[in-house]
Design an enzyme around this catalytic site. Structure first.
Site, PDB file in Angstrom:
ATOM      1  N   HIS A 145      -3.412   6.276  -1.735  1.00 25.12           N
ATOM      2  CA  HIS A 145      -2.743   7.189  -2.670  1.00 25.12           C
ATOM      3  C   HIS A 145      -2.014   6.373  -3.723  1.00 25.12           C
ATOM      4  O   HIS A 145      -1.791   5.169  -3.548  1.00 25.12           O
ATOM      5  CB  HIS A 145      -1.729   8.081  -1.929  1.00 25.12           C
ATOM      6  CG  HIS A 145      -0.573   7.289  -1.359  1.00 25.12           C
ATOM      7  ND1 HIS A 145      -0.655   6.597  -0.167  1.00 25.12           N
ATOM      8  CD2 HIS A 145       0.674   7.047  -1.839  1.00 25.12           C
ATOM      9  CE1 HIS A 145       0.487   5.979   0.067  1.00 25.12           C
ATOM     10  NE2 HIS A 145       1.317   6.226  -0.937  1.00 25.12           N
ATOM     11  N   ASP A 182       1.745   6.625  -5.855  1.00 26.25           N
ATOM     12  CA  ASP A 182       3.010   7.361  -5.748  1.00 26.25           C
ATOM     13  C   ASP A 182       3.221   8.173  -7.021  1.00 26.25           C
ATOM     14  O   ASP A 182       2.810   7.758  -8.109  1.00 26.25           O
ATOM     15  CB  ASP A 182       4.171   6.378  -5.550  1.00 26.25           C
ATOM     16  CG  ASP A 182       4.079   5.643  -4.217  1.00 26.25           C
ATOM     17  OD1 ASP A 182       3.363   6.116  -3.314  1.00 26.25           O
ATOM     18  OD2 ASP A 182       4.726   4.584  -4.094  1.00 26.25           O
ATOM     19  N   HIS A 225      -2.566   2.393  -3.084  1.00 22.84           N
ATOM     20  CA  HIS A 225      -2.218   1.629  -1.883  1.00 22.84           C
ATOM     21  C   HIS A 225      -2.371   2.478  -0.633  1.00 22.84           C
ATOM     22  O   HIS A 225      -2.535   3.695  -0.712  1.00 22.84           O
ATOM     23  CB  HIS A 225      -0.797   1.058  -2.006  1.00 22.84           C
ATOM     24  CG  HIS A 225       0.257   2.097  -2.280  1.00 22.84           C
ATOM     25  ND1 HIS A 225       0.492   2.617  -3.536  1.00 22.84           N
ATOM     26  CD2 HIS A 225       1.123   2.733  -1.465  1.00 22.84           C
ATOM     27  CE1 HIS A 225       1.468   3.508  -3.472  1.00 22.84           C
ATOM     28  NE2 HIS A 225       1.860   3.599  -2.224  1.00 22.84           N
ATOM     29  N   ARG A 243       5.419  -0.314  13.405  1.00 25.53           N
ATOM     30  CA  ARG A 243       5.942  -0.741  12.095  1.00 25.53           C
ATOM     31  C   ARG A 243       6.755   0.388  11.456  1.00 25.53           C
ATOM     32  O   ARG A 243       6.345   1.547  11.506  1.00 25.53           O
ATOM     33  CB  ARG A 243       4.766  -1.111  11.188  1.00 25.53           C
ATOM     34  CG  ARG A 243       5.130  -1.426   9.760  1.00 25.53           C
ATOM     35  CD  ARG A 243       3.916  -1.937   8.976  1.00 25.53           C
ATOM     36  NE  ARG A 243       4.294  -2.292   7.628  1.00 25.53           N
ATOM     37  CZ  ARG A 243       4.162  -1.482   6.580  1.00 25.53           C
ATOM     38  NH1 ARG A 243       3.649  -0.266   6.713  1.00 25.53           N
ATOM     39  NH2 ARG A 243       4.540  -1.883   5.382  1.00 25.53           N
TER      40      ARG A 243
HETATM   41  C1  LIG Z   1       9.132  12.930  -3.878  1.00 27.96           C
HETATM   42  C2  LIG Z   1       8.091  12.729  -3.112  1.00 27.96           C
HETATM   43  C3  LIG Z   1       7.029  11.706  -3.333  1.00 27.96           C
HETATM   44  C4  LIG Z   1       6.100  11.906  -2.164  1.00 27.96           C
HETATM   45  C5  LIG Z   1       6.251  13.371  -1.900  1.00 27.96           C
HETATM   46  C6  LIG Z   1       7.776  13.520  -1.926  1.00 27.96           C
HETATM   47  O1  LIG Z   1       8.157  14.854  -1.969  1.00 27.96           O
HETATM   48  C7  LIG Z   1       8.408  12.869  -0.705  1.00 27.96           C
HETATM   49  C8  LIG Z   1       7.491  11.927  -0.007  1.00 27.96           C
HETATM   50  C9  LIG Z   1       6.591  11.125  -0.933  1.00 27.96           C
HETATM   51  C10 LIG Z   1       5.315  10.707  -0.223  1.00 27.96           C
HETATM   52  C11 LIG Z   1       5.474   9.497   0.719  1.00 27.96           C
HETATM   53  C12 LIG Z   1       4.103   9.156   1.326  1.00 27.96           C
HETATM   54  C13 LIG Z   1       2.968   9.163   0.295  1.00 27.96           C
HETATM   55  C14 LIG Z   1       3.050  10.419  -0.590  1.00 27.96           C
HETATM   56  C15 LIG Z   1       1.831  10.536  -1.508  1.00 27.96           C
HETATM   57  C16 LIG Z   1       3.286  11.604   0.298  1.00 27.96           C
HETATM   58  O2  LIG Z   1       2.437  12.279   0.841  1.00 27.96           O
HETATM   59  O3  LIG Z   1       4.653  11.793   0.462  1.00 27.96           O
HETATM   60  C17 LIG Z   1       4.367  10.398  -1.348  1.00 27.96           C
HETATM   61  C18 LIG Z   1       4.623  11.519  -2.352  1.00 27.96           C
HETATM   62  C19 LIG Z   1       4.206  11.170  -3.773  1.00 27.96           C
HETATM   63  O4  LIG Z   1       4.497  10.073  -4.252  1.00 27.96           O
HETATM   64  O5  LIG Z   1       3.576  12.024  -4.382  1.00 27.96           O
HETATM   65  O1  LIG Z   2       4.458   1.848   4.671  1.00 25.30           O
HETATM   66  C1  LIG Z   2       4.284   1.315   3.593  1.00 25.30           C
HETATM   67  O2  LIG Z   2       4.393   0.103   3.430  1.00 25.30           O
HETATM   68  C2  LIG Z   2       3.865   2.146   2.397  1.00 25.30           C
HETATM   69  C3  LIG Z   2       4.547   3.458   2.322  1.00 25.30           C
HETATM   70  C4  LIG Z   2       4.091   4.249   1.147  1.00 25.30           C
HETATM   71  O3  LIG Z   2       3.136   3.936   0.484  1.00 25.30           O
HETATM   72  C5  LIG Z   2       4.829   5.465   0.775  1.00 25.30           C
HETATM   73  O4  LIG Z   2       5.804   5.834   1.478  1.00 25.30           O
HETATM   74  O5  LIG Z   2       4.450   6.069  -0.240  1.00 25.30           O
HETATM   75 FE   LIG Z   3       3.086   5.104  -1.407  1.00 24.77          FE
END
Ligand SMILES: C=C1C[C@]23C[C@@]1(O)CC[C@H]2[C@@]12CCC[C@@](C)(C(=O)O1)[C@H]2[C@@H]3C(=O)O
Ligand SMILES: O=C(O)CCC(=O)C(=O)O
Ligand SMILES: [Fe+2]
Length: 369
Positions: free
Chosen positions: A219, A221, A277, A287
């Protein structure tokens, strides 16, 4: 965004699987390696480690290069005290060691940001991931009270301190990146100091068959940038610019990982790449990682910074709340969907579109420790 109801789960996140006791990866969690991907775990030509204590003009250039190539880098001498990182880890272990029933008390609701839950991207994939996560937005107090009715203050204090340190660091990094882009704070329609933060605590239990499991699927961010404390166990991997090779981000003692997110990709008009990533799991180590997502202030619009060298905007403007909604529907197509019609397909947009959910099969790597 769709969420997973607690009805079918024995813990909030694991799809009925007790990560700690299974001897093989159940079908619900079994991923396959797609053809054509390789793993480059060498750190020789890998993600740069940048020393933030060197003079700003040199640092801005180094950071700029990393943003344009990897869309990621590590930073040392970043100013976040070691003891804050150590204490956030302690609280992370405390949090993820809670019994499943207790975790359910702070489960993330369907339209909520905060709480325990499976990754928000879970519904884009046919298989479940080997992880559970806890999201904090603003104050952690409400969730922490539910988890530890009589002893929530230590968690709140540590998380708030972590958020405050991360905020200062992301403001500093944004200023340096703006410098490299040739823009100033005055070119933004929000105050850099008013940026909002979301903190995500990720847990990846050890896995009996790591090559058949996925910690966190590929994905980008949604943030402007994300700072990750990954402690000393590897697992984070970046897709290189060819889109064919996963490169491990080696844990460097005291370093923090910085990932460029989609909103900075838009703001910089594609000069900074948002990094694709994923996180993989391993047989031995459980982890944890601690990610701080930096967003602009909630109502602010993010629009490409245009100047003499950059006359054409590639993307339309967007607020981050709108962007999160788009991401929740289109996932890795979200950025692409904001491309303006006459922007063409620039080489700056070398996102690995081979990973679009409709075409992709989940990918895993060989075991890493
Ligand atoms: C603000 C945010 C970014 C995120 C979705 C969220 O509401 C909170 C969690 C974030 C996260 C972390 C893991 C990867 C990701 C793609 C997900 O599923 O939740 C990211 C979201 C994002 O960056 O879109
Ligand atoms: O666990 C990690 O190192 C990556 C976490 C991550 O990509 C995320 O929280 O969006
Ligand atoms: Fe991420």
């Amino acid at each position: 965004m769709p969420s997973i109801s607690s009805g079918d789960l024995s813990s909030p996140l694991d799809g009925g699987v007790d990560f700690g006791s299974v001897k093989t990866v159940p079908e619900s969690h079994a991923w396959q390696e797609p053809e054509g991907f390789s793993l480059e775990s060498s750190d020789l030509d890998g993600i740069p480690v940048i020393d933030l204590s060197t003079p700003w003009w040199g640092v801005a250039r180094e950071i700029g290069r990393a943003c344009a190539s990897w869309g990621a880098f590590q930073v040392v001498n970043h100013g976040v005290p070691d003891n804050v990182l150590k204490r956030v880890e302690e609280q992370g272990w405390r949090l993820f060691s809670l019994p499943p029933d207790q975790k359910l008390k702070a489960e993330r609701g369907p339209d909520e940001i905060a709480g325990f839950g499976a990754p928000r991207i879970t519904h884009f994939f046919p298989k479940r991931m080997w992880t559970e996560g806890f999201t904090v937005f603003g104050s952690p107090l409400e969730q922490a009270r539910r988890l530890w009715p009589h002893d929530h203050m230590q968690f709140c204090e540590v998380i708030e301190e972590y958020q405050s340190e991360m905020k200062s660091l992301t403001v500093k990094l944004l200023e340096l990146i703006l410098e490299w882009v040739g823009a100033g704070k005055e070119d933004l329609n929000w105050e850099v100091g008013d940026s909002s933060g979301v903190t995500q605590l990720n847990s990846y239990p050890s896995c009996p068959e790591p090559s058949r499991a996925m910690g966190l699927a590929p994905h980008t961010d949604s943030s402007l940038l994300t700072v990750i404390h990954q402690s000393n166990t590897s697992g984070l991997q970046l897709l290189d610019a060819s889109g064919q090779k996963w490169v491990t981000v080696p844990p460097v003692h005291g370093a923090l990982v910085v990932n460029i997110g989609d909103l900075l990709h838009i703001l910089s008009n594609g000069r900074c790449r948002s990094s694709m990533h994923r996180a993989v799991v391993n047989r031995v180590h459980h982890r944890l990682s601690f990610a701080y997502f930096c967003f602009p202030s909630p109502g602010a619009t993010v629009e490409p910074l245009i100047g003499p060298d950059e006359p054409t905007a590639l993307y339309r403007s967007v607020t981050w709340t709108e962007y999160l909604r788009i991401k929740g529907t289109l996932f890795n197509n979200a950025l692409f969907s904001l491309l303006l019609p006459d922007s063409g397909f620039s080489t700056r947009l070398q996102q690995p579109f081979s990973l679009l959910p409709s075409q992709s099969r989940p990918s895993v790597m060989q075991e890493s420790h």
